[in-house]
Design a protein around this motif. Sequence first.
Motif, PDB file in Angstrom:
ATOM      1  N   ALA A 201      11.253  13.628   1.644  1.00 41.39           N
ATOM      2  CA  ALA A 201      10.417  14.832   1.741  1.00 41.39           C
ATOM      3  C   ALA A 201       9.055  14.582   1.093  1.00 41.39           C
ATOM      4  N   LEU A 202       9.057  13.919  -0.054  1.00 40.58           N
ATOM      5  CA  LEU A 202       7.795  13.574  -0.722  1.00 40.58           C
ATOM      6  C   LEU A 202       6.967  12.656   0.172  1.00 40.58           C
ATOM      7  N   ASP A 203       7.598  11.629   0.718  1.00 43.17           N
ATOM      8  CA  ASP A 203       6.888  10.686   1.598  1.00 43.17           C
ATOM      9  C   ASP A 203       6.265  11.398   2.799  1.00 43.17           C
ATOM     10  N   ARG A 204       7.035  12.288   3.420  1.00 48.04           N
ATOM     11  CA  ARG A 204       6.520  13.031   4.591  1.00 48.04           C
ATOM     12  C   ARG A 204       5.318  13.879   4.213  1.00 48.04           C
ATOM     13  N   ARG A 205       5.436  14.600   3.081  1.00 47.61           N
ATOM     14  CA  ARG A 205       4.353  15.493   2.675  1.00 47.61           C
ATOM     15  C   ARG A 205       3.094  14.698   2.322  1.00 47.61           C
ATOM     16  N   VAL A 206       3.257  13.601   1.619  1.00 45.60           N
ATOM     17  CA  VAL A 206       2.104  12.767   1.261  1.00 45.60           C
ATOM     18  C   VAL A 206       1.443  12.237   2.531  1.00 45.60           C
ATOM     19  N   ASP A 207       2.235  11.817   3.498  1.00 43.85           N
ATOM     20  CA  ASP A 207       1.689  11.321   4.761  1.00 43.85           C
ATOM     21  C   ASP A 207       0.932  12.433   5.507  1.00 43.85           C
ATOM     22  N   GLU A 208       1.484  13.635   5.533  1.00 42.94           N
ATOM     23  CA  GLU A 208       0.807  14.772   6.170  1.00 42.94           C
ATOM     24  C   GLU A 208      -0.525  15.066   5.477  1.00 42.94           C
ATOM     25  N   ILE A 209      -0.511  15.039   4.157  1.00 41.23           N
ATOM     26  CA  ILE A 209      -1.730  15.300   3.395  1.00 41.23           C
ATOM     27  C   ILE A 209      -2.766  14.227   3.695  1.00 41.23           C
ATOM     28  N   TYR A 210      -2.329  12.983   3.727  1.00 44.98           N
ATOM     29  CA  TYR A 210      -3.259  11.889   4.030  1.00 44.98           C
ATOM     30  C   TYR A 210      -3.902  12.097   5.402  1.00 44.98           C
ATOM     31  N   HIS A 211      -3.095  12.385   6.409  1.00 48.31           N
ATOM     32  CA  HIS A 211      -3.635  12.534   7.766  1.00 48.31           C
ATOM     33  C   HIS A 211      -4.530  13.764   7.908  1.00 48.31           C
ATOM     34  N   ALA A 212      -4.291  14.785   7.115  1.00 48.66           N
ATOM     35  CA  ALA A 212      -5.106  15.997   7.191  1.00 48.66           C
ATOM     36  C   ALA A 212      -6.419  15.887   6.414  1.00 48.66           C
ATOM     37  N   LEU A 213      -6.425  15.109   5.330  1.00 51.05           N
ATOM     38  CA  LEU A 213      -7.564  15.178   4.410  1.00 51.05           C
ATOM     39  C   LEU A 213      -8.209  13.839   4.050  1.00 51.05           C
ATOM     40  N   ALA A 214      -7.748  12.747   4.609  1.00 48.05           N
ATOM     41  CA  ALA A 214      -8.265  11.420   4.219  1.00 48.05           C
ATOM     42  C   ALA A 214      -9.774  11.352   4.380  1.00 48.05           C
ATOM     43  N   PRO A 215     -10.455  10.631   3.540  1.00 45.67           N
ATOM     44  CA  PRO A 215      -9.954   9.881   2.391  1.00 45.67           C
ATOM     45  C   PRO A 215      -9.692  10.807   1.202  1.00 45.67           C
ATOM     46  N   ILE A 216      -8.782  10.398   0.347  1.00 44.65           N
ATOM     47  CA  ILE A 216      -8.330  11.239  -0.760  1.00 44.65           C
ATOM     48  C   ILE A 216      -8.537  10.501  -2.079  1.00 44.65           C
ATOM     49  N   HIS A 217      -8.994  11.237  -3.087  1.00 42.56           N
ATOM     50  CA  HIS A 217      -9.062  10.703  -4.447  1.00 42.56           C
ATOM     51  C   HIS A 217      -7.748  11.053  -5.124  1.00 42.56           C
ATOM     52  N   TYR A 218      -7.007  10.048  -5.527  1.00 41.51           N
ATOM     53  CA  TYR A 218      -5.694  10.217  -6.141  1.00 41.51           C
ATOM     54  C   TYR A 218      -5.869  10.320  -7.648  1.00 41.51           C
ATOM     55  N   ILE A 219      -5.487  11.457  -8.207  1.00 39.51           N
ATOM     56  CA  ILE A 219      -5.562  11.690  -9.638  1.00 39.51           C
ATOM     57  C   ILE A 219      -4.138  11.864 -10.147  1.00 39.51           C
ATOM     58  N   ALA A 220      -3.786  11.119 -11.172  1.00 39.31           N
ATOM     59  CA  ALA A 220      -2.436  11.196 -11.724  1.00 39.31           C
ATOM     60  C   ALA A 220      -2.513  11.471 -13.219  1.00 39.31           C
ATOM     61  N   THR A 221      -1.539  12.225 -13.714  1.00 38.99           N
ATOM     62  CA  THR A 221      -1.481  12.526 -15.142  1.00 38.99           C
ATOM     63  C   THR A 221      -0.097  12.188 -15.664  1.00 38.99           C
ATOM     64  N   GLY A 222      -0.010  12.106 -16.960  1.00 32.43           N
ATOM     65  CA  GLY A 222       1.267  11.829 -17.609  1.00 32.43           C
ATOM     66  C   GLY A 222       1.168  10.621 -18.509  1.00 32.43           C
ATOM     67  N   GLY A 223       2.124  10.518 -19.416  1.00 33.95           N
ATOM     68  CA  GLY A 223       2.102   9.460 -20.408  1.00 33.95           C
ATOM     69  C   GLY A 223       2.164   8.058 -19.829  1.00 33.95           C
ATOM     70  N   CYS A 224       2.972   7.860 -18.798  1.00 37.22           N
ATOM     71  CA  CYS A 224       3.118   6.510 -18.247  1.00 37.22           C
ATOM     72  C   CYS A 224       1.851   6.043 -17.543  1.00 37.22           C
ATOM     73  N   VAL A 225       1.251   6.906 -16.753  1.00 37.69           N
ATOM     74  CA  VAL A 225       0.032   6.493 -16.052  1.00 37.69           C
ATOM     75  C   VAL A 225      -1.125   6.362 -17.040  1.00 37.69           C
ATOM     76  N   LYS A 226      -1.101   7.155 -18.094  1.00 41.41           N
ATOM     77  CA  LYS A 226      -2.129   7.023 -19.130  1.00 41.41           C
ATOM     78  C   LYS A 226      -1.968   5.681 -19.846  1.00 41.41           C
ATOM     79  N   PHE A 227      -0.717   5.286 -20.125  1.00 40.90           N
ATOM     80  CA  PHE A 227      -0.482   3.970 -20.720  1.00 40.90           C
ATOM     81  C   PHE A 227      -0.996   2.873 -19.797  1.00 40.90           C
ATOM     82  N   MET A 228      -0.673   2.977 -18.503  1.00 42.77           N
ATOM     83  CA  MET A 228      -1.110   1.957 -17.544  1.00 42.77           C
ATOM     84  C   MET A 228      -2.632   1.872 -17.520  1.00 42.77           C
TER      85      MET A 228
END
Length: 159
Positions: free
Chosen positions: A34-61
């Motif tokens: 379901a996540l994969d489908r929704r992300v794909d739909e969002i990509y096709h509707a709005l590309a190009p997209i700036h991907y912003i992520a939050t949380g401790g793990c991505v902040k560490f990375m």
Amino acid sequence: LSVVHQGRLIYGHSFQVGSMRYLCANQQPEQEKALDRRVDEIYHALAPIHYIATGGCVKFMSKYLDKKDECGGATTTKGCIEVSRMKEVYADLLTKTVSQIVEHYRLPEERADILTPACSVFLRIAGGLRAEHIHVPSIGVRNGIMAELYSRHCDKVAE
């Protein structure tokens, strides 16, 4: 997963996909699909997209991979992860035990055990969005909400 377009939140949904579900072997394949489908739909509707992520793990990375990177047209020294670099670290994480991750990446054990599945989720979304970079804000969601509420309160008091 939240989608902001032209300054407005146009989509928000919490998928039951995440690090703790992976660790507890409680991740449901239909939620991943379901996540994969929704992300794909969002990509096709709005590309190009700036991907912003939050949380401790991505902040560490972001801190771990901190160096000058070209990020969405702006050269930055912080707050941007090249997806290709995260893939390299993820490949390394897959070869290590939690204790090896603690030692190699100098992480507390409670963070080390979720780093690999968290990277998997971030990379899954990056792949669906065809993103080359992940933007990591210096302020997290909680702090952002608090700042917004404070700003609104100050605006009302000033009126």
